[in-house]
Each structure stands twice: as C-alpha cells, then as structure tokens.
Design a protein around this motif. Structure first.
Motif, PDB file in Angstrom:
ATOM      1  N   LEU A 118       0.815  -1.254  -0.179  1.00  0.00           N
ATOM      2  CA  LEU A 118      -0.170  -0.098   0.055  1.00  0.00           C
ATOM      3  C   LEU A 118       0.862   1.166   0.045  1.00  0.00           C
ATOM      4  O   LEU A 118       0.310   2.194   0.218  1.00  0.00           O
ATOM      5  CB  LEU A 118      -0.826   0.192   1.257  1.00  0.00           C
ATOM      6  CG  LEU A 118      -1.844  -1.122   1.369  1.00  0.00           C
ATOM      7  CD1 LEU A 118      -2.658  -1.087   2.625  1.00  0.00           C
ATOM      8  CD2 LEU A 118      -2.854  -1.096   0.139  1.00  0.00           C
TER       9      LEU A 118
ATOM     10  N   ALA B 242       5.532   0.287  -3.680  1.00  0.00           N
ATOM     11  CA  ALA B 242       4.943  -1.058  -3.493  1.00  0.00           C
ATOM     12  C   ALA B 242       5.884  -1.939  -4.002  1.00  0.00           C
ATOM     13  O   ALA B 242       6.048  -3.186  -3.294  1.00  0.00           O
ATOM     14  CB  ALA B 242       3.735  -1.106  -3.725  1.00  0.00           C
TER      15      ALA B 242
ATOM     16  N   TYR C 178      -0.399  -9.033  -6.038  1.00  0.00           N
ATOM     17  CA  TYR C 178      -0.612  -7.795  -6.099  1.00  0.00           C
ATOM     18  C   TYR C 178       0.274  -7.428  -7.486  1.00  0.00           C
ATOM     19  O   TYR C 178      -0.156  -6.368  -8.471  1.00  0.00           O
ATOM     20  CB  TYR C 178       0.386  -6.800  -5.068  1.00  0.00           C
ATOM     21  CG  TYR C 178       0.214  -5.399  -5.233  1.00  0.00           C
ATOM     22  CD1 TYR C 178      -0.872  -4.638  -5.006  1.00  0.00           C
ATOM     23  CD2 TYR C 178       1.355  -4.801  -5.900  1.00  0.00           C
ATOM     24  CE1 TYR C 178      -0.721  -3.136  -5.131  1.00  0.00           C
ATOM     25  CE2 TYR C 178       1.314  -3.547  -6.185  1.00  0.00           C
ATOM     26  CZ  TYR C 178       0.337  -2.684  -5.785  1.00  0.00           C
ATOM     27  OH  TYR C 178       0.512  -1.241  -6.083  1.00  0.00           O
TER      28      TYR C 178
ATOM     29  N   ALA D  48      -3.740  -2.662  -8.285  1.00  0.00           N
ATOM     30  CA  ALA D  48      -4.514  -1.735  -7.362  1.00  0.00           C
ATOM     31  C   ALA D  48      -5.876  -2.303  -7.015  1.00  0.00           C
ATOM     32  O   ALA D  48      -6.562  -1.684  -6.069  1.00  0.00           O
ATOM     33  CB  ALA D  48      -4.665  -0.294  -7.971  1.00  0.00           C
ATOM     34  N   ARG D  49      -6.313  -3.144  -7.604  1.00  0.00           N
ATOM     35  CA  ARG D  49      -7.531  -3.842  -7.360  1.00  0.00           C
ATOM     36  C   ARG D  49      -7.543  -4.563  -6.089  1.00  0.00           C
ATOM     37  O   ARG D  49      -8.823  -4.886  -5.517  1.00  0.00           O
ATOM     38  CB  ARG D  49      -7.886  -4.931  -8.394  1.00  0.00           C
ATOM     39  CG  ARG D  49      -8.508  -4.320  -9.823  1.00  0.00           C
ATOM     40  CD  ARG D  49      -8.721  -5.479 -10.906  1.00  0.00           C
ATOM     41  NE  ARG D  49      -7.429  -5.870 -11.446  1.00  0.00           N
ATOM     42  CZ  ARG D  49      -7.324  -6.956 -12.183  1.00  0.00           C
ATOM     43  NH1 ARG D  49      -8.214  -7.551 -12.635  1.00  0.00           N
ATOM     44  NH2 ARG D  49      -6.003  -7.512 -12.820  1.00  0.00           N
TER      45      ARG D  49
ATOM     46  N   GLN E 233      -6.369  -3.468  -3.176  1.00  0.00           N
ATOM     47  CA  GLN E 233      -5.981  -2.414  -2.328  1.00  0.00           C
ATOM     48  C   GLN E 233      -7.077  -2.512  -1.239  1.00  0.00           C
ATOM     49  O   GLN E 233      -6.888  -2.387  -0.114  1.00  0.00           O
ATOM     50  CB  GLN E 233      -6.278  -0.795  -2.795  1.00  0.00           C
ATOM     51  CG  GLN E 233      -5.765   0.166  -1.835  1.00  0.00           C
ATOM     52  CD  GLN E 233      -5.492   1.588  -2.443  1.00  0.00           C
ATOM     53  OE1 GLN E 233      -5.407   1.728  -3.561  1.00  0.00           O
ATOM     54  NE2 GLN E 233      -5.266   2.417  -1.609  1.00  0.00           N
ATOM     55  N   THR E 234      -8.101  -2.646  -1.430  1.00  0.00           N
ATOM     56  CA  THR E 234      -9.434  -2.641  -0.359  1.00  0.00           C
ATOM     57  C   THR E 234      -9.402  -3.734   0.500  1.00  0.00           C
ATOM     58  O   THR E 234      -9.324  -3.727   1.493  1.00  0.00           O
ATOM     59  CB  THR E 234     -10.788  -2.449  -1.115  1.00  0.00           C
ATOM     60  OG1 THR E 234     -11.010  -1.198  -1.636  1.00  0.00           O
ATOM     61  CG2 THR E 234     -11.864  -2.446  -0.004  1.00  0.00           C
TER      62      THR E 234
ATOM     63  N   GLU F 151      -6.401  -3.821   2.656  1.00  0.00           N
ATOM     64  CA  GLU F 151      -6.874  -2.663   3.780  1.00  0.00           C
ATOM     65  C   GLU F 151      -7.564  -3.482   5.038  1.00  0.00           C
ATOM     66  O   GLU F 151      -7.447  -3.328   6.006  1.00  0.00           O
ATOM     67  CB  GLU F 151      -7.267  -1.476   3.435  1.00  0.00           C
ATOM     68  CG  GLU F 151      -6.662  -0.486   2.544  1.00  0.00           C
ATOM     69  CD  GLU F 151      -5.883   0.301   3.521  1.00  0.00           C
ATOM     70  OE1 GLU F 151      -5.754   0.012   4.622  1.00  0.00           O
ATOM     71  OE2 GLU F 151      -5.293   1.327   3.082  1.00  0.00           O
TER      72      GLU F 151
END
Length: 223
Positions: free
Chosen positions: A30, A34, A178, A183-184, A186-187, A190
């Motif tokens: 993140l 990265a 990753y 970026a897909r 990321q959620t 988190e």
C-alpha cells in the motif's frame, strides 16, 4: 520422508501465519514504492527462512546417528526445550494483547515503511524470518526434526523445500497477487491489515500454544 514432513508441517504453518510479517508486506503493497519494497521483503523473508532451517538442520545432523527405532534423547531434550520456549512466548503474547476496543500496539518500524527502499525491505524480511525469536524457534525446531530424521541428502532437500514453500506462502501470496492484479487488491488488503493488526496477539498466542504442545509431544516421543 512422510514422518519428517508431518513433523515440520505445523512449524511451517506457524511461520506462515505470523501476523506481523503479513502486516508488513501489506503495508509495503500500500506504500508509494509497493513493488520494489514488497519484492525485496519477500526475497529477504525466503532467504531468512532458508538460512535458519538449513543451519540448524546441519547442526542437528551432527548428533550421532542411531538405530531409527531407538530412542533419540538428545533430539528429544532439544525439542522439549524449544516447545517450552514457544509456550513462554505464547503466554507473553496473550498477556500483551490489547483490551477490548483499545488500539493494537504495533512495532514502531512500521511507520517508516513508506520511505523504505528495496534493500531495506530485504533486510527487514531477513530479520523477521531468521532473527525474530518466534520464527527462529520454529526454524530451529524444524531444523532439528529434519536433521534427526535420518533421511539421505535428497530427502533432506525435499523436506526443507516443503518447509520453506509453506512458511513463505503467507508473504508470497499477497505480493505475487499484487504483481498480477495491482490496485484492485487495495481494499481487500486494507481490510486484512486491519483485522490482523487488531488480532495479532491473540492469533500468535494460540498458534504458539498449539505448536509448543506439539513440539513437546514430539520431544517426549523421542525417549
């Protein structure tokens, strides 16, 4: 070989499920750098696991050979001591868990992850896998199990590879995912980070308790 793999499986899973390295890898994924830092961290993580298990496999292989069906008191004592050390760490983790609703205390070095380089990520990965007491104890226990198994060189290599692959998987999977999905992720990352941060101490205490009991049991069976 099957019995040796059976002995190292819970130890490899213990290394793999360690929350702190997973949290570190997620924070790197993140961060602004990265790819560089996460790949460096993964390389250091794998290298540390390899060094720890290989060194203690070689050391334990120096224990005088005996009949495969005979008692192995030296290896048994080492396993019991390692198991007791794991139980002690489990108690420390449990007593250090955050109170309900309180934020979890994380290592201060995590705040510097955004500015880390690939080299520093590699060094951090190596330290967390080869020097961190919890993972080092499991690497030592795996090395003792492999070295005292009586396998030939080919068998030792196969069992060692199995240990390394499983132990490194929890860091390798998010890093590789990753690199593929970008970026897909990321959620989901988190959310996983938040859960691991809050439950780090509880997960590790239960994990160390179970593995410590297993290692002590294997040690007692060596007599």
């Amino acid at each position: 070989m099957g019995s040796a793999i059976g002995e190292i499986l819970p130890l490899a899973l213990g290394v793999a499920i360690s929350p702190i390295p997973i949290i570190a890898a997620i924070l790197m994924l993140l961060s602004p750098k990265a790819i560089g830092t996460s790949v460096g961290f993964l390389v250091g993580w794998v290298l540390g696991i390899v060094v720890a298990v290989v060194v203690f496999t070689l050391l334990s292989s120096l224990i005088p050979a005996s009949d495969p069906d005979a008692a192995k008191p030296v290896a048994g004592v080492i396993k019991i001591v390692l198991g007791l050390a794991l139980l002690f760490l489990a108690l420390r983790q449990w007593r250090g868990r955050p109170a309900a609703g309180a934020p979890a205390a994380l290592p201060k070095w995590m705040s510097a992850i955004d500015s880390m380089t690939a080299v520093r990520g590699l060094l951090l990965g190596f330290v967390l896998s080869a020097v961190n007491p919890k993972n080092l104890l499991m690497g030592v226990a795996a090395g003792v199990a492999i070295g005292a198994s009586g396998l030939d060189t080919g068998g030792v290599i196969v069992v060692t590879v199995v240990f390394v692959v499983i132990a490194a998987s929890s860091v390798a999977v998010p890093v590789v995912a990753y690199l593929v999905a970008g970026a897909r992720l990321q959620t989901p990352l988190e959310r996983l980070r938040g859960w691991l941060e809050h439950n780090n101490a509880t997960v590790m205490s239960i994990l160390l308790l179970v593995i410590g009991v297993v290692v002590i049991g294997k040690g007692l069976a060596s007599f």
